[in-house]
Design an enzyme around this catalytic site. Structure first.
Site, PDB file in Angstrom:
ATOM      1  N   THR A 300       0.655  -1.329   0.439  1.00 60.30           N
ATOM      2  CA  THR A 300       0.384   0.434   0.131  1.00 60.30           C
ATOM      3  C   THR A 300       1.058   0.880   0.075  1.00 60.30           C
ATOM      4  O   THR A 300       2.246   1.208   0.072  1.00 60.30           O
ATOM      5  CB  THR A 300      -1.072   0.438   1.373  1.00 60.30           C
ATOM      6  N   ASP A 301       0.336   2.222   0.196  1.00 59.68           N
ATOM      7  CA  ASP A 301       0.219   3.712  -0.003  1.00 59.68           C
ATOM      8  C   ASP A 301       0.809   3.957   0.966  1.00 59.68           C
ATOM      9  O   ASP A 301       0.012   3.163   2.342  1.00 59.68           O
ATOM     10  CB  ASP A 301       0.104   4.676  -0.723  1.00 59.68           C
ATOM     11  N   TRP A 302       1.060   5.289   2.310  1.00 58.77           N
ATOM     12  CA  TRP A 302       0.922   5.419   3.196  1.00 58.77           C
ATOM     13  C   TRP A 302      -0.415   5.719   3.874  1.00 58.77           C
ATOM     14  O   TRP A 302      -1.407   6.732   2.836  1.00 58.77           O
ATOM     15  CB  TRP A 302       1.418   6.665   3.766  1.00 58.77           C
ATOM     16  N   ASP A 304      -3.554   4.062   3.787  1.00 51.34           N
ATOM     17  CA  ASP A 304      -3.993   4.135   2.209  1.00 51.34           C
ATOM     18  C   ASP A 304      -5.048   2.942   3.012  1.00 51.34           C
ATOM     19  O   ASP A 304      -6.586   3.073   2.189  1.00 51.34           O
ATOM     20  CB  ASP A 304      -3.494   3.299   1.048  1.00 51.34           C
TER      21      ASP A 304
END
Length: 752
Positions: A300-302, A304
């Site tokens: 994932t991104d930060w 998310d």
């Protein structure tokens, strides 16, 4: 004898192939054996990624709180850590200490599974003090030189591994459709083919032939998918993209990087057609993992997963968000500041709401990457193995990249190159700071510390003073990026009266992500006012732009004698610029996007024909305003020499649906100095059942020609080049006429 050598080479090749297969087989066996020994808690820990700053001692930036580290690894079995210790950009010696501490803690665990460390090394090992920083990706795209991009990634990998970090969140494969987007400079521009070639080169540079080598790192494609296409142009806002369009353009870039061997992918923070990508089983599992056959790690991104319920509102709480994303196909959660993902996923598995098969799939992918990176053998670099860190060789490569990226967009009356004996006025808010050359993700998130960490590098002012002497360079900042001072402008005008040329440095602040969002695509009013005031002096002005996206300059561009686009050229950018301004380097960059003239005229170069209504001769009546009128078009890039194109040839006038087509063109340097030029081949489908693009880039090659020298450049087009995605989401080609265009030359052929 030749036959014997050929046979030995062939047998050697076969042996290498078998060895590679055996290596993969051995890794799969090791992963399977280790997985069978792991508890549910240990498996879920592997899927958990925490930021290092959450493990620091309170009030002691950069120092571990050892009980917190122990808790993360022993209690929660954390498998990955990311980010930079406070206050930022450690030395390689400090990184060595950080990774040693983490590794020592991991070695105390039951199974001794190493922690996978990841970093945003997007234009060099940009979070290590003294590392080599290259132009940002948009500038690398402007080189139209895949060798330079690959070389830059190889150096970045070397210096990141010297920092004991084996995983980089790069390359950025986003396809931006709105130039206001704050991360455009992290991309390779607006063209899918150019982005595919550059992304492929970057992945190969990072990972090499053996990603487990002490000089290579695992790459992470990002941000899958559609992240750069927000309808508002603001970061992390919704996108509306028909699947046909997504497949024809965006997906092809990821396909190329996967084929190149990318080990991981980061998921887009956005949503497409109402579905957050982190919650899309169709996009992550059905398309990415099954259809494209991606075997790597999906991270994932930060925050998310958390954002699925706090922002997107598709989940009622964190537990539901975790279930939604893991079942969609997420393998690792960049949580990154707590253990909510671990706690909720463990509960979901124990209650049978997430099957163990999904957990095993995710952990298998993670463990495989750790084995491929040789982390079970070593996690900490031996600094003696990296004598080239920050070396002159690497600095020279960064300089070469900057020199080939800088793009000359306008040069009226050959005002450039300048004469060293002339006195010049240098002014503008970006003329004397390293942060405007590097942009975001440089030493820290927003890049505001570049002047501290790159204090030994040259700003534009310092590079010019070094080039022609301090006595020949008058300097004043002229205006701030956001505010203007009438007294400062008056002072600047007064100083200009004694010079032959004005070098006006305009651009943007350093930024990335949401802090870079803008509501006005025009360059700031303070800078525009300075440019207009100076233009009244009747002194030639060379406009130098350092910017991450095209900020509109149409209010004053016609008053500029020359326009030089530097993008964000990195630590060696000012030196390269000075050499270009004074003719020691011949510029060869080309725009990787359309530079718009107006905020409501944002057509891409490969527009549809209806985006040019009113542009033809029949409609040149005053009541029609040109629909397609960029300030500078994709592919624009001038030189101090001239190139003539001739003898555009194709090997056959008709092709079947199984034929390749060979294309050649002769290019001659007809000027007085040597120069590099990127030869761009465009293809147009004259008629199609899905409205065709006016033209589409299909091939490019950069060549170097001495004065008077000629070269024949050859390309081969294949059937995929003639295809498009139809409404049934199938790649097809249709019978009819196609046009090839190279510079001003065209040739047509027919698909039977």
């Amino acid at each position: 004898m030749r036959l014997k050598i050929a046979l030995l080479l062939f047998l050697s090749f076969l042996t290498f192939g078998v060895r590679s297969q055996n290596t993969n087989s051995e890794i799969d066996k090791k992963v399977s054996e280790l997985l069978s020994k792991m508890s549910t808690e240990e498996k879920i820990g592997q899927m958990t990624q925490i930021t290092i700053t959450s493990l620091e001692a309170k009030g002691k930036p950069g120092e571990f709180d050892l009980p917190k580290l122990n808790e993360a690894i022993q209690k929660y079995h954390v498998g990955s850590i990311l980010n930079v210790p406070n206050p930022g950009a450690p030395t390689i010696k400090k990184w060595n200490e950080v990774i040693t501490t983490i590794s020592s803690e991991a070695n105390k665990t039951r199974l001794k599974i190493p922690v996978l460390y990841g970093i945003d090394a997007i234009h060099g090992s940009s979070y290590t003090a003294g590392a080599t920083l290259f132009p940002q990706q948009i500038g690398m795209a402007a080189t139209f030189n895949t060798d330079i991009v690959k070389k830059g990634a190889e150096i970045s990998a070397y210096e990141t591994r010297a920092s004991s970090i084996p995983w980089v969140f790069s390359p950025d494969l986003d396809l931006p459709r709105n130039p206001a987007w704050s991360r455009m400079w992290e991309s390779f521009g607006e063209d899918a083919y150019l982005s595919s070639r550059m992304g492929e080169a970057m992945v190969k540079g990072f990972e090499g032939n053996d990603v487990g080598s002490k000089y290579n790192v695992a790459s992470c494609m990002k941000h899958y998918i559609g992240y750069g296409s927000t309808t508002t142009g603001k970061d992390r806002t919704p996108s509306i993209i028909p699947e046909r369009v997504l497949r024809q353009f965006d997906l092809t870039i990821y396909q190329a990087a996967i084929k190149a061997g990318a080990k991981s992918v980061m998921v887009s923070s956005g949503e497409i057609n109402g579905t957050p990508v982190h919650a899309s089983k169709y996009l992550i599992t059905d398309v990415l993992k099954k259809e494209l056959g991606f075997q790597g790690v999906v991270v994932t991104d930060w925050k998310d997963i958390i954002y699925l319920y706090t922002r997107h509102k598709v989940a009622e709480n964190n537990r539901e968000a975790v279930k939604l994303s893991v079942l969609a196909g997420i393998d690792m959660s960049m949580v990154p500041e707590d253990y909510s993902f671990y706690v909720d996923l463990l509960d979901l598995v124990n209650k049978g709401e997430v099957p163990m098969s999904r957990i095993d799939d995710a952990v298998t992918r993670i463990l495989k990457m750790k084995f491929e990176l040789n982390l079970f053998q070593t996690t900490v670099a031996n600094l003696k193995d990296y004598p080239k860190f920050g070396s002159q060789e690497f600095i020279d490569a960064s300089y070469d990249a900057a020199a080939e990226s800088i793009t000359l967009l306008k040069n009226n009356n050959a005002v450039l190159p300048l004469n060293k004996s002339e006195k010049v006025l240098l002014t503008g808010p970006t003329a004397n700071s390293m942060k405007y050359l590097n942009g975001g993700w440089s030493y820290n998130w927003q890049g505001e510390n570049s002047d501290t960490y790159a204090a030994d590098k040259m700003t534009i002012l310092e590079a010019l003073q070094n080039k022609i002497g301090k006595e020949n360079v008058l300097y004043t900042h002229g205006a701030d990026l956001a505010n203007f001072d009438d007294a400062e402008i008056a002072k600047t005008i007064e100083m200009a009266k004694g010079v032959s040329k004005i070098i006006l440095c305009l651009g943007e602040k350093n930024y990335t992500e949401t802090p870079g969002d803008i509501s006005n695509l025009y360059i700031t009013a303070s800078q525009s006012k300075l440019a207009l005031a100076l233009s009244k002096l009747n002194i030639p002005i060379v406009l130098v732009l350092t910017e991450g996206r095209p900020r509109l300059i149409s209010d004053f561009e016609e008053n500029m004698s020359a326009v030089v686009q530097c993008y964000l050229p990195g630590n060696e950018g000012a030196r390269a610029l000075a050499d270009i301004l004074y003719g020691e380097v011949n510029p060869s960059g080309k725009l990787p996007y359309n530079y718009p003239r107006y905020p409501n005229s944002l057509e891409k170069y490969n527009r549809k024909y209806t985006e040019s209504l009113g542009d033809d001769e029949q409609n040149n009546d005053a009541k029609y305003e040109k629909s397609y009128s960029p300030q500078f078009e994709f592919g624009t890039g001038l030189s101090y020499t001239t190139f003539a194109y001739s003898n555009l040839k194709i090997d056959k006038p008709e092709v079947s649906n199984s034929d390749d087509l060979k294309v050649s063109v002769e290019v001659k340097n007809t000027g007085k100095v040597s120069g590099k030029v990127s030869v761009l081949l465009y293809l147009s489908d004259k008629v199609a059942s899905i409205t065709p693009e006016v033209k589409a880039l299909k091939r490019f090659e950069k060549i170097n020609l001495a004065s008077g020298e000629s070269k024949t450049v050859s390309f081969t087009l294949n059937q995929k080049d003639l295809q498009f995605v139809n409404n049934d989401l199938k790649w097809i080609s249709e019978k009819g006429t196609f046009k090839i265009q190279i510079e001003g030359l065209t040739q047509e052929f027919t698909l039977k």
